[in-house]
Design a protein around this motif. Structure first.
Motif, PDB file in Angstrom:
ATOM      1  N   ALA A  28     -51.017 -14.504   6.739  1.00 35.03           N
ATOM      2  CA  ALA A  28     -50.981 -15.388   5.568  1.00 35.03           C
ATOM      3  C   ALA A  28     -51.848 -16.617   5.792  1.00 35.03           C
ATOM      4  CB  ALA A  28     -49.544 -15.794   5.268  1.00 35.03           C
ATOM      5  N   GLN A  29     -51.794 -17.184   6.985  1.00 35.14           N
ATOM      6  CA  GLN A  29     -52.571 -18.391   7.274  1.00 35.14           C
ATOM      7  C   GLN A  29     -54.074 -18.092   7.271  1.00 35.14           C
ATOM      8  OE1 GLN A  29     -51.994 -20.136  11.154  1.00 35.14           O
ATOM      9  NE2 GLN A  29     -52.675 -22.139  10.464  1.00 35.14           N
ATOM     10  N   VAL A  30     -54.476 -17.042   7.946  1.00 41.67           N
ATOM     11  CA  VAL A  30     -55.897 -16.730   8.091  1.00 41.67           C
ATOM     12  C   VAL A  30     -56.525 -16.271   6.774  1.00 41.67           C
ATOM     13  CG1 VAL A  30     -57.509 -15.140   9.229  1.00 41.67           C
ATOM     14  CG2 VAL A  30     -55.714 -16.253  10.547  1.00 41.67           C
ATOM     15  N   THR A  31     -55.794 -15.496   5.988  1.00 40.79           N
ATOM     16  CA  THR A  31     -56.340 -14.958   4.734  1.00 40.79           C
ATOM     17  C   THR A  31     -56.048 -15.852   3.535  1.00 40.79           C
ATOM     18  OG1 THR A  31     -54.367 -13.624   4.293  1.00 40.79           O
ATOM     19  CG2 THR A  31     -56.162 -12.589   5.565  1.00 40.79           C
ATOM     20  N   HIS A  32     -55.320 -16.923   3.756  1.00 39.13           N
ATOM     21  CA  HIS A  32     -54.931 -17.867   2.704  1.00 39.13           C
ATOM     22  C   HIS A  32     -54.201 -17.145   1.561  1.00 39.13           C
ATOM     23  CE1 HIS A  32     -54.882 -21.939   1.315  1.00 39.13           C
ATOM     24  NE2 HIS A  32     -55.295 -21.583   0.128  1.00 39.13           N
ATOM     25  N   ARG A  33     -53.257 -16.300   1.966  1.00 37.97           N
ATOM     26  CA  ARG A  33     -52.385 -15.633   0.998  1.00 37.97           C
ATOM     27  C   ARG A  33     -51.037 -16.327   1.016  1.00 37.97           C
ATOM     28  NH1 ARG A  33     -52.585  -9.292   1.838  1.00 37.97           N
ATOM     29  NH2 ARG A  33     -50.987  -9.458   0.231  1.00 37.97           N
ATOM     30  N   LYS A  34     -50.378 -16.317  -0.133  1.00 36.80           N
ATOM     31  CA  LYS A  34     -49.067 -16.952  -0.243  1.00 36.80           C
ATOM     32  C   LYS A  34     -47.989 -16.126   0.432  1.00 36.80           C
ATOM     33  CE  LYS A  34     -49.360 -19.701  -4.434  1.00 36.80           C
ATOM     34  NZ  LYS A  34     -48.750 -19.973  -5.741  1.00 36.80           N
ATOM     35  N   VAL A  35     -46.940 -16.822   0.826  1.00 34.94           N
ATOM     36  CA  VAL A  35     -45.715 -16.182   1.292  1.00 34.94           C
ATOM     37  C   VAL A  35     -44.582 -16.597   0.361  1.00 34.94           C
ATOM     38  CG1 VAL A  35     -46.335 -15.950   3.729  1.00 34.94           C
ATOM     39  CG2 VAL A  35     -45.262 -18.059   2.939  1.00 34.94           C
ATOM     40  N   ARG A  36     -43.610 -15.731   0.233  1.00 38.39           N
ATOM     41  CA  ARG A  36     -42.379 -16.047  -0.505  1.00 38.39           C
ATOM     42  C   ARG A  36     -41.279 -16.156   0.534  1.00 38.39           C
ATOM     43  NH1 ARG A  36     -41.674 -11.928  -4.524  1.00 38.39           N
ATOM     44  NH2 ARG A  36     -43.052 -13.225  -5.771  1.00 38.39           N
ATOM     45  N   LEU A  37     -40.594 -17.280   0.527  1.00 39.57           N
ATOM     46  CA  LEU A  37     -39.560 -17.559   1.527  1.00 39.57           C
ATOM     47  C   LEU A  37     -38.194 -17.587   0.871  1.00 39.57           C
ATOM     48  CD1 LEU A  37     -41.367 -20.549   3.266  1.00 39.57           C
ATOM     49  CD2 LEU A  37     -41.506 -18.131   3.872  1.00 39.57           C
ATOM     50  N   HIS A  38     -37.249 -16.956   1.524  1.00 37.04           N
ATOM     51  CA  HIS A  38     -35.843 -17.017   1.122  1.00 37.04           C
ATOM     52  C   HIS A  38     -35.084 -17.528   2.331  1.00 37.04           C
ATOM     53  CE1 HIS A  38     -36.349 -14.537  -2.528  1.00 37.04           C
ATOM     54  NE2 HIS A  38     -37.288 -13.958  -1.805  1.00 37.04           N
ATOM     55  N   GLY A  39     -34.229 -18.488   2.124  1.00 40.19           N
ATOM     56  CA  GLY A  39     -33.481 -19.012   3.257  1.00 40.19           C
ATOM     57  C   GLY A  39     -32.355 -19.906   2.813  1.00 40.19           C
ATOM     58  N   ASN A  40     -31.941 -20.727   3.732  1.00 37.65           N
ATOM     59  CA  ASN A  40     -30.904 -21.701   3.415  1.00 37.65           C
ATOM     60  C   ASN A  40     -31.414 -23.069   3.821  1.00 37.65           C
ATOM     61  OD1 ASN A  40     -30.058 -22.301   6.228  1.00 37.65           O
ATOM     62  ND2 ASN A  40     -29.531 -20.142   6.213  1.00 37.65           N
ATOM     63  N   ASN A  41     -30.788 -24.089   3.356  1.00 35.95           N
ATOM     64  CA  ASN A  41     -31.243 -25.443   3.642  1.00 35.95           C
ATOM     65  C   ASN A  41     -30.683 -25.992   4.945  1.00 35.95           C
ATOM     66  OD1 ASN A  41     -32.827 -25.620   1.355  1.00 35.95           O
ATOM     67  ND2 ASN A  41     -31.101 -26.219   0.099  1.00 35.95           N
ATOM     68  N   LEU A  42     -29.917 -25.180   5.657  1.00 40.00           N
ATOM     69  CA  LEU A  42     -29.349 -25.609   6.928  1.00 40.00           C
ATOM     70  C   LEU A  42     -30.428 -25.552   8.003  1.00 40.00           C
ATOM     71  CD1 LEU A  42     -26.822 -26.407   8.554  1.00 40.00           C
ATOM     72  CD2 LEU A  42     -26.408 -23.972   8.881  1.00 40.00           C
ATOM     73  N   ASN A  43     -30.832 -26.681   8.499  1.00 42.22           N
ATOM     74  CA  ASN A  43     -31.839 -26.759   9.566  1.00 42.22           C
ATOM     75  C   ASN A  43     -33.163 -26.090   9.211  1.00 42.22           C
ATOM     76  OD1 ASN A  43     -30.025 -28.134  11.273  1.00 42.22           O
ATOM     77  ND2 ASN A  43     -29.119 -26.198  11.900  1.00 42.22           N
ATOM     78  N   CYS A  44     -33.492 -26.031   7.926  1.00 42.95           N
ATOM     79  CA  CYS A  44     -34.768 -25.463   7.468  1.00 42.95           C
ATOM     80  C   CYS A  44     -34.971 -24.043   7.991  1.00 42.95           C
ATOM     81  CB  CYS A  44     -35.923 -26.368   7.861  1.00 42.95           C
ATOM     82  SG  CYS A  44     -35.803 -28.035   7.180  1.00 42.95           S
ATOM     83  N   THR A  45     -33.934 -23.231   7.934  1.00 45.27           N
ATOM     84  CA  THR A  45     -33.963 -21.861   8.425  1.00 45.27           C
ATOM     85  C   THR A  45     -34.339 -20.902   7.310  1.00 45.27           C
ATOM     86  OG1 THR A  45     -32.256 -22.390  10.031  1.00 45.27           O
ATOM     87  CG2 THR A  45     -32.603 -20.074   9.568  1.00 45.27           C
ATOM     88  N   ILE A  46     -35.288 -20.018   7.605  1.00 51.02           N
ATOM     89  CA  ILE A  46     -35.755 -19.020   6.652  1.00 51.02           C
ATOM     90  C   ILE A  46     -35.186 -17.663   7.063  1.00 51.02           C
ATOM     91  CG2 ILE A  46     -37.804 -17.906   5.682  1.00 51.02           C
ATOM     92  CD1 ILE A  46     -37.418 -20.913   4.961  1.00 51.02           C
ATOM     93  N   ASP A  47     -34.648 -16.925   6.079  1.00 48.75           N
ATOM     94  CA  ASP A  47     -34.064 -15.618   6.364  1.00 48.75           C
ATOM     95  C   ASP A  47     -35.023 -14.460   6.094  1.00 48.75           C
ATOM     96  OD1 ASP A  47     -31.528 -16.660   7.111  1.00 48.75           O
ATOM     97  OD2 ASP A  47     -31.033 -16.927   5.006  1.00 48.75           O
ATOM     98  N   PHE A  48     -35.822 -14.570   5.030  1.00 43.96           N
ATOM     99  CA  PHE A  48     -36.727 -13.492   4.642  1.00 43.96           C
ATOM    100  C   PHE A  48     -38.099 -14.066   4.302  1.00 43.96           C
ATOM    101  CE2 PHE A  48     -32.445 -12.230   3.433  1.00 43.96           C
ATOM    102  CZ  PHE A  48     -32.309 -11.052   4.149  1.00 43.96           C
ATOM    103  N   ILE A  49     -39.155 -13.375   4.723  1.00 45.97           N
ATOM    104  CA  ILE A  49     -40.529 -13.798   4.449  1.00 45.97           C
ATOM    105  C   ILE A  49     -41.263 -12.610   3.848  1.00 45.97           C
ATOM    106  CG2 ILE A  49     -42.685 -14.648   5.446  1.00 45.97           C
ATOM    107  CD1 ILE A  49     -40.977 -15.809   7.748  1.00 45.97           C
ATOM    108  N   HIS A  50     -41.875 -12.835   2.692  1.00 46.00           N
ATOM    109  CA  HIS A  50     -42.675 -11.794   2.026  1.00 46.00           C
ATOM    110  C   HIS A  50     -44.120 -12.258   1.952  1.00 46.00           C
ATOM    111  CE1 HIS A  50     -38.746 -10.915  -0.338  1.00 46.00           C
ATOM    112  NE2 HIS A  50     -38.702 -10.442   0.887  1.00 46.00           N
ATOM    113  N   LEU A  51     -45.064 -11.416   2.344  1.00 46.02           N
ATOM    114  CA  LEU A  51     -46.484 -11.694   2.195  1.00 46.02           C
ATOM    115  C   LEU A  51     -46.896 -11.262   0.801  1.00 46.02           C
ATOM    116  CD1 LEU A  51     -49.157 -12.577   3.511  1.00 46.02           C
ATOM    117  CD2 LEU A  51     -49.422 -10.209   4.279  1.00 46.02           C
TER     118      LEU A  51
END
Length: 85
Positions: free
Chosen positions: A61-84
């Motif tokens: 995602a960083q190198v190709t400048h593509r978006k990610v979709r993040l699903h998570g919780n607000n506890l300690n900025c923790t992400i549960d799922f990442i979609h490219l």
């Protein structure tokens, strides 16, 4: 849920977690916050493989400048799922 671009990836805590930053804040985590994806899996091998997959997605995602979709919780900025996207 949040969609954005990956600005930085921090893999030094692998295989336990992968830290990363995005271009905007996610949930209650303001822009510039380090977000964390914590290893998931039934055993150490599964967790290590899952962490490597997440690292690969974030770097892609960083190198190709593509978006990610993040699903998570607000506890300690923790992400549960990442979609490219």
């Amino acid at each position: 849920m949040y969609e954005g671009y990956v600005n930085a990836v921090e893999p030094t805590c692998m295989p336990v977690s992968v830290g990363f930053q995005t271009d905007n804040g996610a949930g209650s985590c303001p822009a510039g916050s380090w977000l964390n994806w914590l290893a998931k899996g039934s055993d150490a091998a599964a967790k290590a493989a899952n962490t490597q997959a997440v690292l690969s997605v974030l770097i892609t995602a960083q190198v190709t400048h593509r978006k990610v979709r993040l699903h998570g919780n607000n506890l300690n900025c923790t992400i549960d799922f990442i979609h490219l996207l």
